[in-house]
Design a protein around this motif. Structure first.
Motif: not given
Lengths: 584, 186
Positions: A272, A291, A293-294, A297, A561, A564
């Motif tokens: 991450h 996910t 989207d995350h 990033p 994500a 998380e």
């Protein structure tokens, strides 16, 4: 060199010329001529399985543990349809296998003949390629092409459907040639401009991470060596998918452990937070990314893959490199060394400090207290007692599979066989048979759950008949553990049909087949029981009664994500939102 | 291959040829796929589209090189740029596929479709249908006292326009071939 012979003989001759030693199969009306030829020779060993699905999984186990293609032989109709699950499994995990299926004679095709199925139609979406051979003269070239297609580029399963009259008829046999006539020649060398960009990014990266997958293992042992060299020389951390375990050693200094849904906290956090992600032979599977989207990033993403369709399918690559992992890594190392072996040492030290902090979360911690064996404890003891053995591990699918990936260490490729992409319950036992055949002197253990194991338990017959001392290490929680876990997290603890009712007595079951059965339900007696299993010269069913309601952590809940993750001691009440609930 | 006027390998590394902007806008692309003319190859291509949920607006296939046993499949498809790239990459890994060309992005191309229209009517409507057919350079390939069959060639848009005009004039049946397309120049 060409010779005249029957189609059935051509099949056997082509297998010999391709260096095949073992065929897993099950006879039937439409393959009798081939079985007749197998009967009259000794070069190729035929292993009679008890179900065609098991033939394919055994061939997969053979292929994954040796790096050579696996071969299976099934009859028409039900024989071929039973092979479909195995073919799909091999397709999703990129395992090279060649399956021969019998077919009704050409003049009866399309008439709904006895045991007729449209095998090439049914298996078209679950093979890399397939062929219906209508003429005996085309048989040998088709078989050689099939081996070429299965093993080159991104490997995969292929199927050759051979009608019975083609097996009986005489035709010309052509030996395989060195010069490739096939137009199918996937690109293996990576683009040098992109490779230079990768080296440039690697030199400057503050928080790099290698994220590797099964593609490294498929590329071969040279690729694994090159990966080790690159990771160790740059000092960057490395994590791997379920399929890639063993490409980089679990005792290597850069190793963070597996990533993904049940991956290690430090591995997922590093994914991450990294600023350079180097994906080598992995495919951004949804078990890995969480996910999208995350997903990581703030990183530059490099993707090395031999299959162009993998690139930009899920995650957009900033530096895409189409090519074989071994070839590409060789060039990467060459360029990186020529440019002076540079890394951002200072930033990297900080990065490792951060990673060490994450490691202190001790994400795999559990408490072995009381009289009930925790599944994690069982695997930790299995690891301790077998890690110095010449050991191969297969698994079924579910919680035990994730725990095995977390608690067992693999220092070499080809030692870990598991159904990753398709998640096929029933894979592990037949796969262990294929592995044991390829490595008769080695220790082969199938880490199983009782529910998965029952799906192909008929293979006890195969293990006994061929004297294969496979160890079936069953973590028996009398539950479909992973299903139960999801019902707890997602469906208000309504455990719909997720327990194993009417289980057999596994010890008696072993004895009924002529194998050894061991039961253990006491943590204090576990070591002795495992040693007893290891010392027995023959197949063993080890019924390890474990905690029934243990959940597998850490876990990235669906729709969440990498940063998380749920840990073992977290409250899990509303971990999965409405959006995540529709995901699997 | 060169006899077929197809630039070889221009889309070999599709992953490198990505346009930088991954927009969500659906685009229409015409793909020319050169395949071995063998049993089941069309099923492989169609199965790929249905299995992975891609659209097919039009599809034509015929052998184009008898000696080389090659067929050309022309597919008109729609999708976001990312989906279009994925379609091309997925087509490219089908074993009997030799080449995939995206005529929409590889320079100018021409597209043609052939259609047959059966139009039935009497009196003024019949005269009007014939007059419009003349304007559209459609040929009459069958005629009875009550009907015509027109043959028309053109872009799909032209054929759509002709269909719109024929509808009030007694359009009975339409047969369309789907798009055939080639890149311009050499």
């Amino acid at each position: 060199m060409t010779r005249q012979m029957t189609g059935a003989k051509i099949v056997v001759q082509a297998l010999k010329d391709q260096g095949v030693e073992v065929v897993f199969g099950y006879p039937g009306g439409a393959v009798l001529p081939i079985y007749d030829e197998i009967f009259q020779q000794n070069a190729i060993r035929h292993i009679l399985v008890r179900h065609e699905q098991a033939a394919i999984h055994a061939a997969e186990g053979y292929a994954r543990s040796t790096g050579k293609p696996g071969v299976a032989l099934v009859t028409s109709g039900p024989g071929a349809t039973n092979a479909v699950t195995g073919l799909t499994d091999a397709l999703l995990d990129s395992i090279p296998i060649i399956v021969f299926s019998g077919q009704v004679p050409t003049f009866m095709i399309g008439n709904d003949a006895f045991q007729e199925a449209d095998t090439v139609g049914i298996t078209r979406p679950c093979t890399k390629h397939n062929w219906l051979v209508r003429e005996t003269d085309a048989l040998s070239s088709t078989i050689h092409e099939a081996f070429h297609v299965a093993t080159s580029g991104r490997p995969g399963p292929v199927l050759i459907d051979v009608p019975k009259d083609v097996q009986f008829a005489n035709g010309t046999y052509e030996a395989p040639t060195k010069t490739r006539t096939s137009h199918y020649q996937p690109q293996v060398k990576g683009d040098m401009d992109e490779i230079t960009k990768l080296v440039d990014a690697l030199e400057r990266a503050k928080r790099p991470i290698f994220y590797t997958g099964g593609g490294v293992i498929n590329s071969g042992s040279a690729a694994c060596q090159l990966l080790r060299e690159l990771v160790d020389a740059t000092g960057a951390p490395i994590t791997s998918t379920l399929m890639g375990l063993g490409a980089y050693p679990a005792n290597g200094k850069g190793w963070l452990g597996m990533l993904g849904m049940h991956g290690l906290y430090e591995a997922n956090m590093a994914m991450h937070d990294c600023d350079l992600m180097i994906n080598i032979g992995a495919r951004f599977d949804d078990r890995i990314t969480g996910t999208i989207d995350h997903f990581s990033p703030n990183s530059t993403k490099v993707h090395i893959d031999i299959d162009p369709s993998s690139i930009n399918k899920v995650i957009r690559a900033d530096i895409p490199i189409v090519g074989d992992v071994g070839h590409v890594l060789e060039d990467v190392l060459k360029v990186w060394k020529a440019r002076g072996r540079k890394t951002n040492t200072e930033a990297m030290a900080k990065w490792w400090k951060k990673i060490e902090e994450w490691k202190t979360r001790d994400c795999l911690s559990y408490k072995q207290t009381g009289k009930i064996i925790k599944p994690q404890y069982a695997l930790e003891r299995l690891e301790a007692l077998t890690k110095d053995h010449d050991r191969y591990i297969t698994t079924e699918v579910g919680q035990h599979q994730m725990w095995a990936a977390q608690f067992l260490g693999f220092n070499d490729p080809h030692r870990w066989m598991t159904s990753g992409g398709l998640g096929t319950m029933g894979y592990g036992f037949p796969a262990s048979i294929g592995v044991q055949l390829a490595h008769p002197e080695s220790l082969v253990i199938n880490v199983a759950g009782e529910a998965s194991w029952l799906m192909n338990m008929q293979e006890m017959g195969t293990a006994i008949q061929f004297d294969l001392p496979v160890k079936q290490f069953i973590l028996n929680n009398e539950r479909l553990g992973m299903v139960r876990q999801w019902q707890e997290l997602l469906h208000g603890e309504r455990y719909s049909h997720s327990w194993s009712e009417s289980l057999p007595d596994f010890v008696k079951l072993a004895e009924a087949f002529g194998a050894k059965g061991i039961r253990c339900d006491d943590p204090e007696k576990l070591d002795d029981a495992i040693i007893e299993m290891l010392e027995y010269d023959g197949p063993v069913i080890f019924d390890c009664l474990v905690e029934k309601h243990e959940n597998c952590f850490p876990m990235i809940p669906s729709g969440a994500a990498h940063n998380e993750m749920l840990m073992g001691n977290d409250s899990t009440g509303d971990a999965i939102g409405a959006k995540g609930a529709v995901l699997v | 291959m060169s006899a077929l006027k197809i630039k070889k390998g221009s889309n070999k590394h599709s992953a490198y040829n990505l346009r930088p902007n991954f927009s969500d806008v659906t685009e229409r692309h015409t793909l020319a796929v050169l395949v071995d003319n063998e049993a089941g190859v069309l099923a492989r291509v169609i199965g790929l589209f249905s299995g992975r949920g891609y659209n097919i607006e039009s599809l034509t296939v015929a052998e184009v090189d008898h000696l080389g046993k090659l067929s050309r499949i022309t597919i008109v498809t729609t999708g976001t740029p990312q989906v279009i790239e994925q379609i091309k990459a997925q087509l490219g890994r089908i074993v009997p596929v030799h080449d995939v060309h995206d005529l929409t992005v590889e320079g100018a191309s021409v597209e043609r479709e052939l259609a047959l229209f059966k139009v039935a009517g009497e009196g003024d409507k019949r005269v009007e249908a014939l007059r419009l057919a003349d304007i559209f350079r459609a040929n009459v390939v069958d005629s009875t006292l009550e009907s015509f069959v027109f043959e028309i060639t053109g872009t799909p848009e032209k054929i759509d326009a002709f269909a719109d005009l024929m509808r009030p004039l007694g359009l009975e049946e339409v047969a369309r071939t789907g798009v055939a397309a080639l890149s311009r120049g050499v």
